[in-house]
Write a protein that holds these residues in place. Structure first.
Motif, PDB file in Angstrom:
ATOM      1  N   TYR A  15      -7.669  -4.101  -1.480  1.00 34.71           N
ATOM      2  CA  TYR A  15      -6.632  -5.036  -1.873  1.00 34.71           C
ATOM      3  C   TYR A  15      -7.250  -6.102  -2.763  1.00 34.71           C
ATOM      4  O   TYR A  15      -8.456  -6.329  -2.751  1.00 34.71           O
ATOM      5  CB  TYR A  15      -5.919  -5.651  -0.664  1.00 34.71           C
ATOM      6  CG  TYR A  15      -6.680  -6.744   0.050  1.00 34.71           C
ATOM      7  CD1 TYR A  15      -6.403  -8.086  -0.199  1.00 34.71           C
ATOM      8  CD2 TYR A  15      -7.664  -6.444   0.984  1.00 34.71           C
ATOM      9  CE1 TYR A  15      -7.084  -9.092   0.468  1.00 34.71           C
ATOM     10  CE2 TYR A  15      -8.353  -7.435   1.649  1.00 34.71           C
ATOM     11  CZ  TYR A  15      -8.056  -8.758   1.389  1.00 34.71           C
ATOM     12  OH  TYR A  15      -8.741  -9.754   2.041  1.00 34.71           O
ATOM     13  N   GLN A  16      -6.409  -6.721  -3.564  1.00 33.04           N
ATOM     14  CA  GLN A  16      -6.838  -7.785  -4.456  1.00 33.04           C
ATOM     15  C   GLN A  16      -5.703  -8.792  -4.550  1.00 33.04           C
ATOM     16  O   GLN A  16      -4.527  -8.415  -4.510  1.00 33.04           O
ATOM     17  CB  GLN A  16      -7.169  -7.210  -5.832  1.00 33.04           C
ATOM     18  CG  GLN A  16      -7.866  -8.171  -6.768  1.00 33.04           C
ATOM     19  CD  GLN A  16      -8.360  -7.460  -8.026  1.00 33.04           C
ATOM     20  OE1 GLN A  16      -7.720  -6.549  -8.536  1.00 33.04           O
ATOM     21  NE2 GLN A  16      -9.503  -7.880  -8.525  1.00 33.04           N
ATOM     22  N   ILE A  17      -6.061 -10.070  -4.673  1.00 33.95           N
ATOM     23  CA  ILE A  17      -5.054 -11.122  -4.784  1.00 33.95           C
ATOM     24  C   ILE A  17      -5.342 -11.944  -6.026  1.00 33.95           C
ATOM     25  O   ILE A  17      -6.489 -12.369  -6.249  1.00 33.95           O
ATOM     26  CB  ILE A  17      -5.028 -12.012  -3.525  1.00 33.95           C
ATOM     27  CG1 ILE A  17      -4.650 -11.171  -2.300  1.00 33.95           C
ATOM     28  CG2 ILE A  17      -4.067 -13.185  -3.711  1.00 33.95           C
ATOM     29  CD1 ILE A  17      -4.623 -11.926  -0.989  1.00 33.95           C
ATOM     30  N   MET A  51      -0.362  -9.758  -4.675  1.00 36.56           N
ATOM     31  CA  MET A  51      -1.279  -8.980  -3.846  1.00 36.56           C
ATOM     32  C   MET A  51      -1.027  -7.519  -4.147  1.00 36.56           C
ATOM     33  O   MET A  51       0.122  -7.051  -4.105  1.00 36.56           O
ATOM     34  CB  MET A  51      -1.049  -9.262  -2.362  1.00 36.56           C
ATOM     35  CG  MET A  51      -1.939  -8.462  -1.438  1.00 36.56           C
ATOM     36  SD  MET A  51      -1.557  -8.833   0.300  1.00 36.56           S
ATOM     37  CE  MET A  51      -2.915  -7.985   1.103  1.00 36.56           C
ATOM     38  N   ILE A  99       1.378 -15.120   3.412  1.00 34.01           N
ATOM     39  CA  ILE A  99       1.316 -13.710   3.021  1.00 34.01           C
ATOM     40  C   ILE A  99       1.967 -12.887   4.126  1.00 34.01           C
ATOM     41  O   ILE A  99       1.618 -13.032   5.301  1.00 34.01           O
ATOM     42  CB  ILE A  99      -0.141 -13.250   2.811  1.00 34.01           C
ATOM     43  CG1 ILE A  99      -0.855 -14.125   1.780  1.00 34.01           C
ATOM     44  CG2 ILE A  99      -0.195 -11.773   2.455  1.00 34.01           C
ATOM     45  CD1 ILE A  99      -0.389 -13.967   0.364  1.00 34.01           C
TER      46      ILE A  99
END
Length: 121
Positions: free
Chosen positions: A93-95, A45, A76
């Motif tokens: 945000y990016q996962i 993340m 998470i």
């Protein structure tokens, strides 16, 4: 305060802790199928400023098979120290999931594309 909307937009009060679970779907939205992480897999993340690359994220989190709950969802965790020095603002945000195929070649799958992450005071 911590909240995730239906569109995965996150709002968190600066300096708060947050916990949520992530379902890794190897199927489709119409026919979901759980992907269970293997020993060498990892979920990353990144929390970035707007226009910042994932690789340059200001907050980087890594989760492994050891971070799965009893239903095989990824737990998470955002620690208070992750956001305590961030200015109240809009971030992204990016996962991503890094996994290995049958030939042991590394594969990368974006689980959640860049989505708004608001830090509030």
């Amino acid at each position: 305060m911590f909240d995730i909307s239906e569109n995965n937009v996150i709002r968190i009060t600066r300096g708060d802790s947050a916990f949520f679970t992530l379902f890794l779907n190897k199927g489709s939205n119409l026919e979901p199928s759980r992907y269970v992480m293997k020993e060498n897999d990892a979920v990353y993340m990144g929390i970035m400023e707007v226009n910042q690359r994932f690789e340059d994220a200001i907050i980087k989190k890594k989760f492994t098979a050891a971070d799965l709950d009893q239903d095989n969802n990824v737990k998470i965790k955002i620690k208070a120290t992750d956001t305590e020095y961030l200015e109240p603002d809009k971030y992204l945000y990016q996962i991503k999931l890094v996994w290995y195929d049958d030939d042991n070649d590394e594969q990368v799958s974006t689980v959640i594309d860049k989505t708004e992450f608001f830090v509030v005071d």
